[in-house]
Design a protein around this motif. Structure first.
Motif, PDB file in Angstrom:
ATOM      1  N   GLY A 111     -15.477   5.410  16.399  1.00  0.00           N
ATOM      2  CA  GLY A 111     -14.976   6.102  15.249  1.00  0.00           C
ATOM      3  C   GLY A 111     -16.091   6.479  14.292  1.00  0.00           C
ATOM      4  N   CYS A 112     -15.696   6.988  13.166  1.00  0.00           N
ATOM      5  CA  CYS A 112     -16.650   7.488  12.175  1.00  0.00           C
ATOM      6  C   CYS A 112     -17.280   6.361  11.361  1.00  0.00           C
ATOM      7  N   GLY A 113     -16.683   5.165  11.392  1.00  0.00           N
ATOM      8  CA  GLY A 113     -17.234   4.031  10.661  1.00  0.00           C
ATOM      9  C   GLY A 113     -16.814   3.953   9.207  1.00  0.00           C
ATOM     10  N   GLU A 114     -16.043   4.920   8.741  1.00  0.00           N
ATOM     11  CA  GLU A 114     -15.591   4.898   7.354  1.00  0.00           C
ATOM     12  C   GLU A 114     -14.372   3.992   7.214  1.00  0.00           C
ATOM     13  N   ALA A 115     -14.153   3.496   6.001  1.00  0.00           N
ATOM     14  CA  ALA A 115     -12.987   2.654   5.734  1.00  0.00           C
ATOM     15  C   ALA A 115     -11.715   3.460   5.980  1.00  0.00           C
ATOM     16  N   LEU A 116     -10.720   2.796   6.544  1.00  0.00           N
ATOM     17  CA  LEU A 116      -9.454   3.480   6.812  1.00  0.00           C
ATOM     18  C   LEU A 116      -8.714   3.733   5.507  1.00  0.00           C
ATOM     19  N   PRO A 117      -8.250   4.955   5.310  1.00  0.00           N
ATOM     20  CA  PRO A 117      -7.455   5.231   4.107  1.00  0.00           C
ATOM     21  C   PRO A 117      -6.056   4.646   4.266  1.00  0.00           C
ATOM     22  N   GLU A 118      -5.333   4.535   3.182  1.00  0.00           N
ATOM     23  CA  GLU A 118      -3.947   4.065   3.232  1.00  0.00           C
ATOM     24  C   GLU A 118      -3.097   5.236   3.701  1.00  0.00           C
ATOM     25  N   ALA A 119      -3.154   5.468   5.002  1.00  0.00           N
ATOM     26  CA  ALA A 119      -2.447   6.597   5.613  1.00  0.00           C
ATOM     27  C   ALA A 119      -2.185   6.255   7.069  1.00  0.00           C
ATOM     28  N   ALA A 120      -1.291   7.010   7.682  1.00  0.00           N
ATOM     29  CA  ALA A 120      -1.034   6.818   9.108  1.00  0.00           C
ATOM     30  C   ALA A 120      -2.352   6.942   9.862  1.00  0.00           C
ATOM     31  N   SER A 121      -2.497   6.159  10.918  1.00  0.00           N
ATOM     32  CA  SER A 121      -3.743   6.107  11.673  1.00  0.00           C
ATOM     33  C   SER A 121      -3.445   6.256  13.157  1.00  0.00           C
ATOM     34  N   TRP A 122      -4.403   5.895  13.974  1.00  0.00           N
ATOM     35  CA  TRP A 122      -4.298   5.998  15.424  1.00  0.00           C
ATOM     36  C   TRP A 122      -4.727   4.672  16.020  1.00  0.00           C
ATOM     37  N   PHE A 123      -3.978   4.169  17.004  1.00  0.00           N
ATOM     38  CA  PHE A 123      -4.314   2.907  17.657  1.00  0.00           C
ATOM     39  C   PHE A 123      -4.716   3.181  19.092  1.00  0.00           C
ATOM     40  N   SER A 124      -5.951   2.811  19.436  1.00  0.00           N
ATOM     41  CA  SER A 124      -6.458   3.022  20.786  1.00  0.00           C
ATOM     42  C   SER A 124      -7.194   1.777  21.271  1.00  0.00           C
ATOM     43  N   PRO A 125      -6.590   1.018  22.188  1.00  0.00           N
ATOM     44  CA  PRO A 125      -7.292  -0.140  22.740  1.00  0.00           C
ATOM     45  C   PRO A 125      -8.610   0.256  23.408  1.00  0.00           C
TER      46      PRO A 125
ATOM     47  N   GLY B 158       2.890  -0.144   9.828  1.00  0.00           N
ATOM     48  CA  GLY B 158       2.441  -0.733  11.083  1.00  0.00           C
ATOM     49  C   GLY B 158       1.029  -1.283  10.958  1.00  0.00           C
ATOM     50  N   LEU B 159       0.176  -0.531  10.302  1.00  0.00           N
ATOM     51  CA  LEU B 159      -1.201  -0.968  10.083  1.00  0.00           C
ATOM     52  C   LEU B 159      -1.243  -2.230   9.223  1.00  0.00           C
ATOM     53  N   LYS B 160      -0.400  -2.281   8.205  1.00  0.00           N
ATOM     54  CA  LYS B 160      -0.348  -3.469   7.342  1.00  0.00           C
ATOM     55  C   LYS B 160       0.073  -4.704   8.136  1.00  0.00           C
ATOM     56  N   ILE B 161       1.063  -4.550   9.012  1.00  0.00           N
ATOM     57  CA  ILE B 161       1.526  -5.687   9.811  1.00  0.00           C
ATOM     58  C   ILE B 161       0.461  -6.099  10.828  1.00  0.00           C
ATOM     59  N   LEU B 162      -0.213  -5.134  11.446  1.00  0.00           N
ATOM     60  CA  LEU B 162      -1.291  -5.473  12.381  1.00  0.00           C
ATOM     61  C   LEU B 162      -2.394  -6.256  11.668  1.00  0.00           C
ATOM     62  N   ARG B 163      -2.711  -5.864  10.444  1.00  0.00           N
ATOM     63  CA  ARG B 163      -3.728  -6.597   9.669  1.00  0.00           C
ATOM     64  C   ARG B 163      -3.240  -8.003   9.334  1.00  0.00           C
TER      65      ARG B 163
ATOM     66  N   GLU C 120       7.200   0.166  17.217  1.00  0.00           N
ATOM     67  CA  GLU C 120       5.830   0.669  17.066  1.00  0.00           C
ATOM     68  C   GLU C 120       4.812  -0.441  17.330  1.00  0.00           C
ATOM     69  N   LEU C 121       5.061  -1.612  16.768  1.00  0.00           N
ATOM     70  CA  LEU C 121       4.156  -2.745  16.957  1.00  0.00           C
ATOM     71  C   LEU C 121       4.172  -3.240  18.395  1.00  0.00           C
ATOM     72  N   GLU C 122       5.350  -3.304  18.998  1.00  0.00           N
ATOM     73  CA  GLU C 122       5.450  -3.708  20.404  1.00  0.00           C
ATOM     74  C   GLU C 122       4.638  -2.769  21.287  1.00  0.00           C
ATOM     75  N   ASP C 123       4.753  -1.472  21.042  1.00  0.00           N
ATOM     76  CA  ASP C 123       4.018  -0.492  21.846  1.00  0.00           C
ATOM     77  C   ASP C 123       2.510  -0.675  21.697  1.00  0.00           C
ATOM     78  N   ALA C 124       2.056  -0.877  20.465  1.00  0.00           N
ATOM     79  CA  ALA C 124       0.622  -1.052  20.223  1.00  0.00           C
ATOM     80  C   ALA C 124       0.106  -2.329  20.881  1.00  0.00           C
ATOM     81  N   LEU C 125       0.840  -3.424  20.717  1.00  0.00           N
ATOM     82  CA  LEU C 125       0.392  -4.696  21.285  1.00  0.00           C
ATOM     83  C   LEU C 125       0.479  -4.700  22.808  1.00  0.00           C
ATOM     84  N   GLU C 126       1.501  -4.048  23.340  1.00  0.00           N
ATOM     85  CA  GLU C 126       1.608  -3.932  24.799  1.00  0.00           C
ATOM     86  C   GLU C 126       0.422  -3.140  25.349  1.00  0.00           C
TER      87      GLU C 126
END
Length: 94
Positions: free
Chosen positions: A1-15, A39-44, A66-72
Motif C-alpha cells: 500500500g501507500c503507507g499512509e494512515a487509513l482515513p475513517e472511511a470504507a477500505s479494502w481488505f486483502s490477505p 467493519g474496520l473498527k471491529i477488526l481493530r 462482512e467480518l466472516e468473509d474477511a476472516l475466512e
C-alpha cells in the motif's frame, strides 16, 4: 500500500497484500473485498485482543457477514486451501 494512515472511511481488505488497504490502493483489481468503517473498527478491536469488550459488541447481520468473509479469506490465504467445513456449516444454517 501507500503507507499512509487509513482515513475513517470504507477500505479494502486483502490477505494477499497484508490486510487492510485504503480504497485507492485496494482499487487496483487485487484479490480482496471492501470493508466498511464499522467493519474496520471491529477488526481493530479483534486485533487488540481486548476480550472484555467482545461481550458488549452487538453486530448487525450484515456486519457479521462482512467480518466472516474477511476472516475466512484471511484463513484460506494462510492455510492455502478452501475451508470446506465453513461451507458445510453455512449449508446447515440455510
Amino acid at each position: 500500500g501507500c503507507g499512509e494512515a487509513l482515513p475513517e472511511a470504507a477500505s479494502w481488505f486483502s490477505p494477499l497484500l497484508g490486510g487492510v488497504l485504503c480504497r485507492k490502493c485496494g482499487a487496483h483489481g487485487q484479490a480482496g473485498s471492501p470493508v466498511s468503517v464499522n467493519g474496520l473498527k471491529i477488526l481493530r478491536l479483534m486485533a487488540a485482543g481486548d476480550r472484555s469488550l467482545y461481550d458488549r459488541v452487538r453486530l448487525s447481520v450484515e456486519l457479521l457477514r462482512e467480518l466472516e468473509d474477511a476472516l475466512e479469506a484471511q484463513l484460506e490465504y494462510h492455510l492455502d486451501r478452501r475451508l470446506k467445513s465453513l461451507d458445510f456449516i453455512r449449508g446447515i444454517r440455510g
